[in-house]
Design an enzyme around this catalytic site. Structure first.
Site, mmCIF file in Angstrom:
data_model
loop_
_atom_site.group_PDB
_atom_site.id
_atom_site.type_symbol
_atom_site.label_atom_id
_atom_site.label_comp_id
_atom_site.label_asym_id
_atom_site.label_seq_id
_atom_site.Cartn_x
_atom_site.Cartn_y
_atom_site.Cartn_z
ATOM 1 N N LYS A 275 -10.044 2.638 -2.316
ATOM 2 C CA LYS A 275 -10.405 2.189 -0.970
ATOM 3 C C LYS A 275 -11.770 2.746 -0.562
ATOM 4 O O LYS A 275 -12.062 3.925 -0.746
ATOM 5 C CB LYS A 275 -9.336 2.633 0.030
ATOM 6 C CG LYS A 275 -9.501 2.047 1.421
ATOM 7 C CD LYS A 275 -8.318 2.447 2.312
ATOM 8 C CE LYS A 275 -8.431 1.816 3.685
ATOM 9 N NZ LYS A 275 -7.309 2.232 4.565
ATOM 10 N N CYS B 213 -5.284 -2.079 3.423
ATOM 11 C CA CYS B 213 -5.024 -1.880 4.844
ATOM 12 C C CYS B 213 -6.107 -2.522 5.704
ATOM 13 O O CYS B 213 -6.434 -3.689 5.529
ATOM 14 C CB CYS B 213 -4.874 -0.385 5.135
ATOM 15 S SG CYS B 213 -4.247 -0.017 6.784
ATOM 16 N N GLU C 200 0.828 -1.210 0.000
ATOM 17 C CA GLU C 200 0.000 0.000 0.000
ATOM 18 C C GLU C 200 0.863 1.261 0.000
ATOM 19 O O GLU C 200 1.952 1.278 0.564
ATOM 20 C CB GLU C 200 -0.887 0.001 1.254
ATOM 21 C CG GLU C 200 -1.725 1.268 1.435
ATOM 22 C CD GLU C 200 -2.288 1.408 2.828
ATOM 23 O OE1 GLU C 200 -3.196 2.237 2.985
ATOM 24 O OE2 GLU C 200 -1.832 0.707 3.756
#
Length: 535
Positions: A355, A410, A290
């Site tokens: 995300k 994440c 990430e």
């Protein structure tokens, strides 16, 4: 033990709060990386006795509930401080700007989360009876509060009690039936049952429920032993993965002055020879973690060309990388997204995933607090003007040569039942993350364990690339095919395990949890009515 039980039941004032806090602290030892399951019993057993003592809190009708809520708050505060202390490491990455706020992160968040356990204890006390059913009252109350903690205010289901069972390969298989929240109900009921062995009123009460708890634990282990194949999982043909873990310090990773050095490190490491003699030329898919770059990759043709030069014809690179939309008329900059981007051997970006579930205060400032926070000169941790924007929908990521991918970035991977998009079922969970914020602490171990459990719940393999670790390939039964330890620079070459059939959990986890709670609640209500009618 009888003396300890008596002291817990009779404790008053500050002694009760210290007892509650210490019991909560003990429970954190059941979480990763320790995984000491008896610690949760050492935590929940005195919780039963403390709630017993709450019944003697005063003459007011609501006094027992208030007392139980306060016990629950101190218990939760101890549990979350001991389990989440590692959050303080993020405040020291840029210590000159954030170190002053470290106590608010280390103590403030646990203090807020403890209100959920306070509610759970109070709900349990509302259904409390001085018999064996009080173990199930606690399991019911805390299960409700844990579900709320995972959903209210964007949710934060970190270190859910079910993770005490969700680390052992055999015990975690029950998550394929009931999911994480169902696992939590079972963990609480099992680990609270020893209280009855000490303070049960009759011999039958002292042994029946604890005996059933042991039998249930053995049955779960037997189910896991039966479910996990004796042979390694088959792999997808013509897919050869290479995961790169650069182990970059967080303060260096986001410094634009390091951009060239960072790119050289990524390329050199990705092109290096692996422990089995494999090279980048052998990989069909190279995966980077990430937020890999301190710049916008999609606006940097030179870096894209370097990536293209790394790749063999037909292979692709999958990487975390912030991206920005084109600005709207009248705007200086567009919206920023924390994204995964797919790049081919020509340096062309083939697709991306944005995300959905952002980290409050880490990736954005909640709008309701934005004006106040900026007025005192604060910002989110990530250096993005205005913070990231969330994607409005979760969708499959199409990657050449791979089956349909459910992408997560994440901590999106910690949310049970919320990592797969609507529609056709994917065959792979991809998780890229940057746990470099938290250094060599327990946090990255907890993050990996929770992500790993998603594979068991969904029956899907997981491929995970992390900046500092833990990077891994996990099969659909939660078995770790291979991994790179925390705090190590390296590459991982592996094949992709095939997906298993859809689990009961992936289809009906919410229904199974609801059924368990409804049955428990109805049983407790009937027990209360029977007791009232007998008085």
């Amino acid at each position: 033990m009888i003396l300890v039980a008596d002291r817990a039941i009779l404790a008053r004032g500050w002694r009760r709060w210290i007892f509650s806090f210490a019991a909560g602290v003990a429970g954190a030892l059941a979480m990763p990386p320790f995984g000491f399951l008896p610690a949760l019993a050492l935590s929940l057993t005195p919780a039963v006795w403390l709630i017993d003592g709450a019944g003697k809190a005063g003459p007011s009708r609501w006094a027992p509930l208030k007392s139980a809520a306060l016990i629950g708050w101190f218990w939760g505060f101890g549990y979350f401080v001991a389990g989440l202390w590692w959050l303080g490491a993020a405040f020291l990455v840029e210590a000159d700007q954030f170190a002053w706020a470290l106590p608010f992160g280390v103590l403030g968040l646990p203090a807020l989360l403890a209100f959920f356990t306070a509610f759970g204890f109070a709900l349990a006390r509302l259904l409390w009876l001085p018999d064996a059913s009080r173990v199930f009252a606690l399991a019911f109350g805390l299960s409700i509060s844990e579900w709320l903690r995972g959903h209210v205010f964007t949710g934060f289901p970190w270190n859910n009690p079910g993770m005490a069972l969700g680390q052992n390969l055999w015990l975690m298989q029950s998550a394929s039936l009931v999911g994480l929240y169902g696992l939590s109900f079972l963990a609480i009921a099992i680990c609270a049952s020893p209280a009855l062995a000490i303070t049960g009123r009759t011999a039958r009460e002292r042994w029946t429920v604890p005996g059933l708890a042991v039998a249930l634990l053995l049955a779960m282990a037997a189910f896991g032993f039966w479910r996990v194949p004796s042979e390694p999982t088959a792999t997808v043909e013509n897919v050869r993965l290479r995961i790169m873990q650069p182990n970059l310090p967080q303060d260096a990773k986001f410094n634009p002055r390091n951009r060239d050095a960072i790119m050289r490190r990524y390329l050199t490491l990705s092109a290096s020879t692996g422990r089995d003699g494999q090279t980048a030329a052998d990989a069909t898919h190279i995966i980077w973690p990430e937020s890999a770059f301190p710049f916008l990759l999609h606006r940097d043709p030179a870096s894209l060309a370097q990536i293209g030069g790394l790749l063999e014809p037909g292979s692709v690179l999958i990487t975390g990388a912030a991206r920005m939309d084109e600005p709207l008329p009248g705007e200086a900059v567009g919206k920023f997204y924390n994204a995964i981007q797919v790049i081919d051997d020509r340096g062309t970006i083939l697709g991306h995933y944005d995300k959905v579930h952002l980290v409050p205060f880490g990736e954005y400032v909640p709008k309701v607090l934005d004006t106040l926070i900026r007025a005192v000169g604060l910002r989110q941790f990530v250096h993005i003007p205005g913070g990231f924007e969330p994607s409005q929908e979760r969708r499959l990521l199409s990657i050449p040569g791979l089956p349909p991918v459910a992408a997560t970035i994440c901590y999106e991977a910690i949310f049970p039942g919320d990592i797969l998009p609507e529609g056709p079922r994917p065959d792979l969970i991809l998780n890229v993350t940057n746990d470099g914020w938290f250094g060599q602490t327990t946090g990255p171990y907890q993050h990996f364990a929770q992500a790993r459990l998603r594979s068991v719940e969904e029956g899907l393999p997981m491929v995970r690339a992390a900046n500092t670790g833990i990077s891994a390939v996990v099969d659909p039964y939660g078995r770790i095919v291979d991994s790179i330890p925390l705090g190590v620079e390296g590459i991982l070459d592996a094949k992709l395990p095939v997906a298993a059939k859809a689990n009961l959990s992936s289809k009906t986890s919410r229904f199974s949890l609801t059924a368990m709670l409804v049955i428990c609640l109805m049983t407790l209500i009937v027990r209360r009515k029977q007791r009232v009618s007998s008085i």
